[in-house]
Design an enzyme around this catalytic site. Structure first.
Site, PDB file in Angstrom:
ATOM      1  N   SER A 110       2.349 -16.288 -24.183  1.00  0.00           N
ATOM      2  CA  SER A 110       2.495 -15.645 -25.484  1.00  0.00           C
ATOM      3  C   SER A 110       1.573 -14.419 -25.549  1.00  0.00           C
ATOM      4  O   SER A 110       1.565 -13.605 -24.632  1.00  0.00           O
ATOM      5  CB  SER A 110       2.214 -16.649 -26.610  1.00  0.00           C
ATOM      6  OG  SER A 110       2.619 -16.140 -27.861  1.00  0.00           O
ATOM      7  N   GLU A 241       9.845 -12.935 -21.358  1.00  0.00           N
ATOM      8  CA  GLU A 241      10.366 -13.826 -22.390  1.00  0.00           C
ATOM      9  C   GLU A 241      10.193 -13.193 -23.756  1.00  0.00           C
ATOM     10  O   GLU A 241       9.240 -12.471 -24.012  1.00  0.00           O
ATOM     11  CB  GLU A 241       9.685 -15.199 -22.314  1.00  0.00           C
ATOM     12  CG  GLU A 241       8.194 -15.209 -22.529  1.00  0.00           C
ATOM     13  CD  GLU A 241       7.805 -15.718 -23.904  1.00  0.00           C
ATOM     14  OE1 GLU A 241       8.714 -16.053 -24.701  1.00  0.00           O
ATOM     15  OE2 GLU A 241       6.598 -15.751 -24.196  1.00  0.00           O
ATOM     16  N   HIS A 308       8.497 -19.646 -24.956  1.00  0.00           N
ATOM     17  CA  HIS A 308       8.265 -20.429 -26.162  1.00  0.00           C
ATOM     18  C   HIS A 308       9.225 -21.599 -26.359  1.00  0.00           C
ATOM     19  O   HIS A 308       9.190 -22.253 -27.404  1.00  0.00           O
ATOM     20  CB  HIS A 308       8.302 -19.508 -27.385  1.00  0.00           C
ATOM     21  CG  HIS A 308       7.127 -18.592 -27.484  1.00  0.00           C
ATOM     22  ND1 HIS A 308       6.985 -17.499 -26.672  1.00  0.00           N
ATOM     23  CD2 HIS A 308       6.024 -18.626 -28.284  1.00  0.00           C
ATOM     24  CE1 HIS A 308       5.850 -16.867 -26.979  1.00  0.00           C
ATOM     25  NE2 HIS A 308       5.256 -17.545 -27.948  1.00  0.00           N
TER      26      HIS A 308
END
Length: 337
Positions: A110, A241, A308
């Site tokens: 992240s 991502e 995620h």
């Protein structure tokens, strides 16, 4: 040359929050995750930034950077393991003393991927994109998540293999205590453009595209310097991502990467699963992948174990990798050379 840290059990793991800290009502999650590490034989130290969260960050940028710098320069620390990601790690980059970093693993994803990518690009030190510490609080880990230790224990000159998961999680629930943290209910299916199997080889780079895209054009995102200085212009495999972007924002970000030269000498792109990627006027994420594949003449895989929607493979920035995708399954071999 890439510098690979080595994880050693019973050495010190430092927990710091260079992005988001842990709210008081969730402190018990961090305590439990630390206890799990300690039960494995690790010595764990927890920084002050971990326990606070205010205005979208654990502390002011200078405070977060000071704590991180002290750990980056501490030769007794073997692994830096943030509790989780956040939003504003990018604020601390100007305060990090990259020239004084003593090689050690940093593991996370992240918003943490901003730090991981910047550090590898600037120093040639390998960094690990994978599970967050909070997600190790259960008594057991699924086989994909559990590979983080195998990867970080891999020594320079050795290789480690990882395989696509059997199932993945759709919905998060941090409030329910269970022995296995993730609800792995959905069948994993690695896909490729036109369903063609492929094998690609190159040096891994990547992270959460929402945040690493903001390194473009800064001193912390010089991919050309990295290619010339540390990998002798070997090809790159990007793993990316999407956390929150619509498909048009994703498309804009990929075009920016293209214009900035980040896809120069690229041999393939891997996209993680995402619950974002919302269509706009019938323009969907597969359209984005197909357009990019045609424009760059590159193989693209998507819905891989990254990001995620866990579990996720541990990708090492800078490592040489061979990635195979066929019949919905994936295999990632990383060599620390």
């Amino acid at each position: 040359m890439i510098t690979y840290p080595t994880l050693i059990k019973k050495r010190k793991v430092a927990v710091t929050a260079p992005s988001a800290g842990v709210e008081r009502e969730l402190h018990h999650l961090l305590h439990k995750a630390v206890e799990r590490l300690q039960s494995k034989g690790y010595e764990v130290m927890i920084g002050e930034t971990c326990w606070t969260q205010y205005k979208a960050k654990s502390a002011q940028a200078s405070v977060r950077a000071e704590e991180l710098n002290s750990l980056l320069q501490d030769d007794t620390v073997n692994l830096i393991f943030p509790p989780w990601g956040g939003e504003l790690l990018i604020e601390i980059l100007e305060f990090i003393d990259f020239e004084k970093v003593i090689p050690k693993w940093i593991l996370g994803y992240s918003d943490i991927s901003v730090l991981l990518l910047a550090l590898t690009l600037k120093t040639g030190i390998a960094t690990a994109h994978g599970t967050n510490l909070i997600d190790l609080r259960g008594k057991f880990s699924d086989p994909t998540t559990a590979m983080w230790e195998n990867v970080l224990f891999t020594k320079s000159g050795q290789e480690v293999k990882q395989y696509s998961s059997e199932r993945y999680q759709q919905i998060w629930n941090h409030h329910q205590e269970i022995d296995i943290v993730f609800y792995l209910t959905e069948q994993t299916n690695w896909k490729t453009i036109y369903n063609n199997p492929f094998l690609i080889k190159g040096r891994l780079l990547g992270g959460c595209i929402d945040v690493i895209r903001h390194l473009i054009g800064t001193p912390y995102g010089n991919v050309t310097y990295f290619q010339q200085q540390f990998i002798e212009n070997e090809p790159i495999i990007w793993y990316l991502e999407n956390c929150q972007m619509t498909v048009v924002d994703l498309r804009r970000s990929l075009m920016q990467m293209k214009y900035a030269g980040w896809f120069d000498n690229c041999h393939g792109i891997l996209f993680g699963r995402s619950e974002a990627n919302q269509p706009v006027n019938d323009y969907n994420v597969v359209d984005v992948y197909m357009e990019l594949a045609e424009e760059l003449n590159l193989p693209i895989a998507y819905d891989i174990d990254c990001g995620h929607m866990p579990p996720q493979i541990t990708f090492v920035n800078g490592a040489y990798a061979e990635v195979e995708v066929s019949n919905g399954k994936g295999k990632v071999t990383q060599r620390f050379i």
